[in-house]
Write an enzyme that holds these catalytic residues in place. Structure first.
Site, PDB file in Angstrom:
ATOM      1  N   THR A   1      35.117  32.401  38.099  1.00 52.16           N
ATOM      2  CA  THR A   1      35.503  32.633  39.487  1.00 52.16           C
ATOM      3  C   THR A   1      36.760  33.501  39.504  1.00 52.16           C
ATOM      4  O   THR A   1      37.074  34.156  38.505  1.00 52.16           O
ATOM      5  CB  THR A   1      35.696  31.289  40.231  1.00 52.16           C
ATOM      6  OG1 THR A   1      35.898  31.539  41.616  1.00 52.16           O
ATOM      7  CG2 THR A   1      36.901  30.506  39.710  1.00 52.16           C
ATOM      8  N   ASN A   2      37.464  33.540  40.615  1.00 49.43           N
ATOM      9  CA  ASN A   2      38.696  34.330  40.700  1.00 49.43           C
ATOM     10  C   ASN A   2      39.725  33.584  41.530  1.00 49.43           C
ATOM     11  O   ASN A   2      39.470  32.481  42.016  1.00 49.43           O
ATOM     12  CB  ASN A   2      38.395  35.718  41.283  1.00 49.43           C
ATOM     13  CG  ASN A   2      37.795  35.611  42.671  1.00 49.43           C
ATOM     14  OD1 ASN A   2      38.450  35.170  43.603  1.00 49.43           O
ATOM     15  ND2 ASN A   2      36.527  35.993  42.812  1.00 49.43           N
ATOM     16  N   ARG A   3      40.885  34.193  41.732  1.00 41.47           N
ATOM     17  CA  ARG A   3      42.016  33.478  42.320  1.00 41.47           C
ATOM     18  C   ARG A   3      42.060  33.506  43.855  1.00 41.47           C
ATOM     19  O   ARG A   3      43.062  33.132  44.445  1.00 41.47           O
ATOM     20  CB  ARG A   3      43.327  34.085  41.802  1.00 41.47           C
ATOM     21  CG  ARG A   3      43.538  33.882  40.333  1.00 41.47           C
ATOM     22  CD  ARG A   3      44.912  34.418  39.946  1.00 41.47           C
ATOM     23  NE  ARG A   3      45.090  34.432  38.512  1.00 41.47           N
ATOM     24  CZ  ARG A   3      45.448  33.355  37.815  1.00 41.47           C
ATOM     25  NH1 ARG A   3      45.654  32.212  38.422  1.00 41.47           N
ATOM     26  NH2 ARG A   3      45.584  33.446  36.521  1.00 41.47           N
ATOM     27  N   SER A   4      41.016  33.970  44.507  1.00 43.38           N
ATOM     28  CA  SER A   4      41.068  34.049  45.972  1.00 43.38           C
ATOM     29  C   SER A   4      41.236  32.652  46.588  1.00 43.38           C
ATOM     30  O   SER A   4      40.550  31.709  46.203  1.00 43.38           O
ATOM     31  CB  SER A   4      39.780  34.684  46.485  1.00 43.38           C
ATOM     32  OG  SER A   4      39.702  34.539  47.880  1.00 43.38           O
TER      33      SER A   4
ATOM     34  N   ALA B   1      36.355  37.497  47.967  1.00 43.15           N
ATOM     35  CA  ALA B   1      36.495  38.103  46.642  1.00 43.15           C
ATOM     36  C   ALA B   1      35.226  37.724  45.882  1.00 43.15           C
ATOM     37  O   ALA B   1      35.138  36.673  45.253  1.00 43.15           O
ATOM     38  CB  ALA B   1      37.734  37.571  45.954  1.00 43.15           C
TER      39      ALA B   1
END
Ligand code: CTP
Length: 401
Positions: A212-215, A278
């Site tokens: 995943t990502n940091r959004s 994101a």
């Protein structure tokens, strides 16, 4: 702002009922017309005489009092009003409201109400935290009821403290003023449908692992909330986030990019779409059905497939909303990269931001953005994400006309 506003206050049976006398005074001072219904148990805490003297109006309490029904009647009482304030709202009163129980004048009037309702809970912290109360409060919120408080602090019981206190009278008055301020705000997006994506997507590797990502979803959720305040019907399609669902917005929860794409197309038609999510550009090529076991010295090779580009798919589709807004998360060459995305994604606007670690944008509360369109670039100052949202919604409202 409160001059001439007709406010009906339902006083429940809680020790904090005396604080509502102060609320009545302050609302009257500001020009509001205040009428009061006491619940049966509310009468145990404040007298109709005191309340009547402060409000300057007859106080109502009994459903089956024939003179009261002839005077005004419970239906009229709840219709002929701009706002209903329930304070203190005990756990029992909240439970009755959530379940549509009309067992006395107060609850019958709440059930017959056409006016918006604000509830100010007041109870012991354990009663507030109880899953039953939380369920009832969530049900009321889903029904469109607003809340002021409860506040945190000492309880009436000795040595007890926590969340459950009635908000301070002036905080309740401020909440009522904010409600009327919002209600009189212009609604430039009334009748419009706005689609917003927000948060990250997560792409599974096996049943327990994912990339995943940091959004955080803060910016996208703020945009959805701003669109709702501007009067739009809003569909918010969100990846997993910890920020709460904005009020007055239809939220569709998804996990993967492909689920998000499907949800976006299922929500069409829309007048405008803001793609603030994101989206993960890739997903693991294979998702293991079972948890991948650790084999010493042999970490599993991961290979990836490209995810659909939701913004580009929508931007070039013939069911495209009139206005499509994308974001560009960049760590280098912000403007030139964003300008390329404007064209390749078929967007009307790209909101470009610098998401390098030093900028603090991901997870942070403020944002510095460039707004790109075919008309050129505009740099906005560093603003709270809510302000970025309000400005963007203003821009969209102007473009939709
Ligand atoms: N976006 C999308 N679907 C994807 C990737 C991105 O809809 N699979 C959208 C985002 O919601 C955002 C915009 O495209 O509105 C730009 O996202 P960004 O991550 O900046 O761009 P990418 O296309 O992923 O390009 P790159 O990662 O190379 O910068």
């Amino acid at each position: 702002m409160l001059a001439g506003k007709r406010i009906l206050i339902v006083i429940g049976g809680g020790i904090a009922a005396y604080k509502v006398l102060e609320v009545i005074r302050r609302l009257k001072e500001r020009g509001a017309e205040v009428r009061v219904i006491l619940t049966r148990s509310g009468k145990e805490f404040v007298t109709p005489m005191t309340v009547g003297a402060l409000s300057g109006e007859k106080v109502f309490s009994d459903l089956f009092d024939p003179t009261e029904e002839q005077d005004i009647g419970h239906i009229v009482l709840s219709r002929d009003t701009d706002l209903i304030l329930v304070a203190p709202a005990t756990a029992n009163l909240i439970a009755r409201m959530a379940n549509g129980i009309a067992d006395e004048l107060a609850t019958a009037s709440l059930l017959a109400a056409a006016a918006p309702i604000i509830v100010c809970p007041a109870m012991n912290q354990r009663m507030w935290a109880h899953p039953a109360t939380q369920r009832n409060a969530a049900q009321l919120a889903a029904d469109g009821v607003r809340f002021i408080g409860p506040a945190e602090g000492r309880m009436a019981e000795r040595n007890e403290a926590g969340v459950g206190r009635l908000s301070e009278p002036m905080d309740i008055v401020a909440g009522v003023e904010a409600f009327f301020a919002e209600a009189t705000q212009p609604k430039p997006l009334a009748g419009r449908h706005v689609l917003v994506t927000s948060g990250p997507t997560i792409e599974p590797i096996d049943p327990v692992r994912f990339i995943t990502n940091r959004s955080s979803g803060k910016q996208g959720h703020a945009i959805a909330a701003a669109a709702a305040r501007a009067g739009a019907r809003v569909t918010l399609i969100s990846g997993p986030v910890s920020v709460p669902n904005p009020r007055g917005v239809d939220v569709v929860h998804v996990e993967t990019a492909r689920e998000m794409l499907d949800a976006v197309f299922a929500a069409l038609p829309a007048d405008a779409a803001v793609m603030a999510a994101a989206v993960s550009d890739w997903r693991p090529a294979e998702v293991a059905g079972e948890k991948i076991k650790k084999a010493a010295g042999a970490p599993p090779p991961l290979s990836f497939l490209e995810n659909p580009d939701i913004l580009a798919t929508l931007g070039h589709d013939n069911r495209r909303p009139k206005l499509v807004v994308g974001f560009a998360a960049e760590t280098t060459d912000v403007e030139s990269n964003a300008a390329r995305k404007l064209v390749s994604k078929g967007a009307d606007y790209i909101i470009a931001n610098d998401v390098s670690a030093a900028s603090g944008v991901f997870g942070g509360d403020s944002n510095s953005v460039y707004v790109l369109s075919s008309a050129g670039v505009e740099a906005w100052p560093t603003l709270a994400k809510e302000e970025v949202a309000d400005r963007l919604i203003g821009l969209i409202a102007k473009r939709l006309g």
